[in-house]
Design an enzyme around this catalytic site. Structure first.
Site, short mmCIF file in Angstrom:
data_model
loop_
_atom_site.label_atom_id
_atom_site.label_comp_id
_atom_site.label_asym_id
_atom_site.label_seq_id
_atom_site.Cartn_x
_atom_site.Cartn_y
_atom_site.Cartn_z
CG ASP A 1 -1.87 1.21 1.22
OD1 ASP A 1 -2.00 1.86 0.15
OD2 ASP A 1 -2.46 1.51 2.28
CG HIS B 1 -2.99 -0.03 9.22
ND1 HIS B 1 -3.88 1.00 9.03
CD2 HIS B 1 -2.02 0.17 8.30
CE1 HIS B 1 -3.48 1.77 8.02
NE2 HIS B 1 -2.34 1.29 7.57
CD GLN C 1 -2.85 -1.31 4.67
OE1 GLN C 1 -4.04 -1.22 4.38
NE2 GLN C 1 -1.97 -0.40 4.29
CG ASP D 1 -7.47 -1.64 12.18
OD1 ASP D 1 -7.10 -1.78 11.00
OD2 ASP D 1 -8.29 -0.79 12.55
CG ASP E 1 -2.77 6.84 7.50
OD1 ASP E 1 -2.99 7.49 6.46
OD2 ASP E 1 -2.96 5.62 7.60
CG LEU F 1 -4.89 6.10 15.88
CD1 LEU F 1 -4.02 4.85 15.97
CD2 LEU F 1 -4.00 7.32 15.75
CD GLU G 1 -6.50 10.08 5.78
OE1 GLU G 1 -6.83 9.84 4.63
OE2 GLU G 1 -5.91 9.24 6.51
CG ASP H 1 -5.32 8.59 -0.16
OD1 ASP H 1 -4.58 7.64 -0.49
OD2 ASP H 1 -5.42 8.99 1.02
C1 GLC Z 1 -4.82 6.82 4.59
C2 GLC Z 1 -3.83 7.17 3.50
C3 GLC Z 1 -3.92 6.15 2.40
C4 GLC Z 1 -3.63 4.77 2.97
C5 GLC Z 1 -4.53 4.47 4.16
C6 GLC Z 1 -4.08 3.26 4.90
O1 GLC Z 1 -6.12 6.94 4.18
O2 GLC Z 1 -4.07 8.48 3.05
O3 GLC Z 1 -3.05 6.45 1.36
O4 GLC Z 1 -3.80 3.80 2.00
O5 GLC Z 1 -4.56 5.54 5.07
O6 GLC Z 1 -2.91 3.56 5.66
#
Ligand code: GLC
Length: 556
Positions: free
Chosen positions: A65, A108, A173, A175, A205, A210, A248, A316
């Site tokens: 990723d 994660h 991924q 968590d 992120d 989270l 984010e 993204d």
């Molecule tokens: C966030 C990032 C994205 C990533 C995701 C998982 O949304 O902006 O690019 O794939 O987290 O970490």
């Protein structure tokens, strides 16, 4: 002097530039960008006026990723260089007065992370509870798969573990369980480590995910997620008083506000303005100011020391998930009608210049908005020269192609054989032959020169970063007019969303006969007869006007 007017709140008038080391500049010629290369090109960012670099994940990763799947939170991926080279880059940036923040991806890990390998191996593993396990996928757990084209569920059965684990994103991924104090301690260590190496904070992120603890423990035992965010912020500030958390959080405004914390702003320092970004595209599609103007009027003020982070594009898909279905369709019709340009039915995998058919007037207008609207502007690498996407590259990676430095082989990004490049370059009219840094550096009419001017004016106009904002009413639907006031200074900005020239009548409180409106993005000034002024705008035109009082000396 009010506390908010002091320069120690550096993020309030910062210019943040997001880049991925692997696609920026390859110094050792192996086809992959590296820290050594980035250090060589910091000068470009400094000369542009960037004050803070946001590094996308550079940690060891199986790269499924694009680095957001991490196997060691304390390392540098060997493809990008060594820890020593990372620190060298920090020093070069610091020497230029540029701060550096980095992605903190602790919702994660990669499933290859030693913690997960240990966790899945046995129920007795000390790392078992670092992840979220269930015998059966719960029916009442969190909802919503983030990547619906690849994943059908948030829970994946792991043969070795004999249980299901939670994964908000891809199944590779898992968590982390942030309800577990040992995980929290480890995340604190990660933060401390990078702060001590010299980072000035983090882009956090996936913040809501989270903090999500549902599915982890019984309801009564759940710790308050916001208390955790407060703890992280306090810890950050103890390590480094100027460090920031840029979060984010893609939620409606009232929900996002909770992530700033209390009125002193004791959680995230900045939150991305996803709503404003989406309404901007709706305004562009409709050629009308209203959708964006409404967002700006609706948008709550952040705590005094906090700030919104504004952006036109990120790494993204260009998400349009907070627009209604019909509104989203309007944007798709205008800027990405082809299915291949869309992603997950909610976004576009294009960059701005191609969406606007390379119309430089219109592109310039959008960046003028970015730098004049309230909030800290965040650029995604390549925006300064008008790079576009390469649709033949899969998914979100269409916008993560190598930086286009020159019209040389590989766009000057790397000396490697083209087939060795970490990602293909953009082809066609937006490729390096047409769009590159070197040619734009020499051209006063280029987008890069425009970007430099915007940044210089933005940094010279404290009203824009610190001031009180007001969206003004004007007699033309296609025009967004707003003013910013601070300590007796006033800047007014006007933007024309339509492709016809227009003249608007501005009524400005506080204007007096004898005042002048001095253009900041061009030569010229307009005298003010009484409280009213007529201002002309070209097609997709934009003007920033500073109110200058009689006898006042203004240095342009
Ligand atoms: C966030 C990032 C994205 C990533 C995701 C998982 O949304 O902006 O690019 O794939 O987290 O970490």
């Amino acid at each position: 002097m009010r506390r908010s007017t002091t320069a120690d709140l550096w993020w309030k008038n910062a210019v943040i530039y997001c880049l991925d080391v692997e696609t920026f500049f390859d110094a050792n010629g192996d086809g992959c960008g590296d820290f050594h290369g980035l250090a060589e090109r910091v000068g470009h960012l400094d000369e542009m006026g960037v004050t803070c670099i946001w590094l996308m994940p550079f940690y060891p990763t199986p790269d499924r990723d694009d680095g957001y799947d991490i196997t060691d939170f304390y390392g540098v991926d060997s493809r990008l260089g060594s820890s020593g080279e990372f620190v060298e880059f920090l020093r070069v940036a610091r020497d230029r007065g540029i701060r550096v923040i980095a992605d903190l991806v602790v919702n994660h890990t990669s499933n290859q992370h030693p913690w997960f390998q240990s966790a899945r191996s046995s129920r007795e593993s000390p790392h078992r509870d670092w992840y979220v396990w269930r015998d059966e996928p719960p029916t009442d757990g969190p909802e919503g798969v983030v990547f619906p084209d690849q994943e059908k569920s948030l829970w994946e059965y792991d043969e070795e573990a004999g249980q299901y684990y939670l994964h908000r994103f891809y199944k590779h991924q898992p968590d982390l369980n942030v309800a577990n104090p040992a995980v929290r301690d480890e995340i604190a260590r990660v933060l401390g480590y990078w702060l001590h190496l010299g980072l000035s904070g983090f882009r956090v992120d996936a913040v809501p995910f989270l903090l999500e603890t549902e599915g982890a423990l019984d309801a009564e035992e759940l710790p308050d997620p916001h208390e955790y965010l407060r703890d992280l912020r306090a810890l950050l500030s103890r390590h480094n008083g100027e460090a920031v958390l840029l979060g984010e959080v893609n939620l409606p405004y009232p929900d996002t506000m909770r992530f700033f914390g209390d009125e002193d702003g004791d959680e995230l320092t900045m939150c991305f303005d996803f709503i404003g970004m989406q309404r901007l595209y709706l305004s562009l599609a409709r050629k009308q100011a209203a959708p964006l103007a409404e967002a700006l009027r609706e948008r709550p003020a952040p705590p005094e020391d906090g700030h919104w982070a504004t952006f036109v594009r990120n790494h993204d898909e260009l998400t349009l998930d907070k627009l209604s279905k019909e509104e989203r369709q309007e944007v798709f019709d205008a800027f990405g009608p082809d299915k291949s340009m869309q992603l997950y039915d909610r976004g576009l995998r294009r960059r701005l210049p191609s969406m606007l058919d390379g119309d430089l007037d219109r592109i310039r207008m959008v960046y003028s908005l970015l730098f004049s609207l309230p909030g800290t502007p965040v650029l995604f690498y390549g925006e300064e020269i008008g790079m576009s996407e390469e649709l033949s590259v899969e998914g979100r990676n269409a916008v993560r192609t190598p930086m286009q430095w020159s019209d040389d082989d590989n766009g000057g990004f790397s000396k490697a054989d083209p087939e060795k490049l970490v990602a293909p370059l953009v082809r066609g009219e937006f490729g390096p032959a047409e769009v590159n840094v070197v040619s734009q550096l020499r051209d006063p009419a280029s987008l890069l020169s425009w970007m430099k001017l915007l940044i210089r004016r933005y940094r010279q106009s404290p009203e824009l970063a610190w001031g009180r904002y007001e969206v003004l009413s004007v007699d033309a639907d296609q025009v967004l007019a707003h003013r910013a006031d601070q300590d007796g200074g006033t800047v007014v900005a006007l933007h024309n969303f339509a492709d016809e020239p227009v003249e608007v009548t501005l009524r400005l409180d506080g204007l007096e006969p004898g005042d002048k409106l001095v253009d900041l993005l061009a030569d010229g000034s307009t005298p003010v007869a009484d409280g009213e002024v007529k201002v002309g705008l070209d097609r997709y035109g934009c003007r920033w006007l500073r109110v200058v009082k009689p006898g006042e000396v203004f240095l342009p």
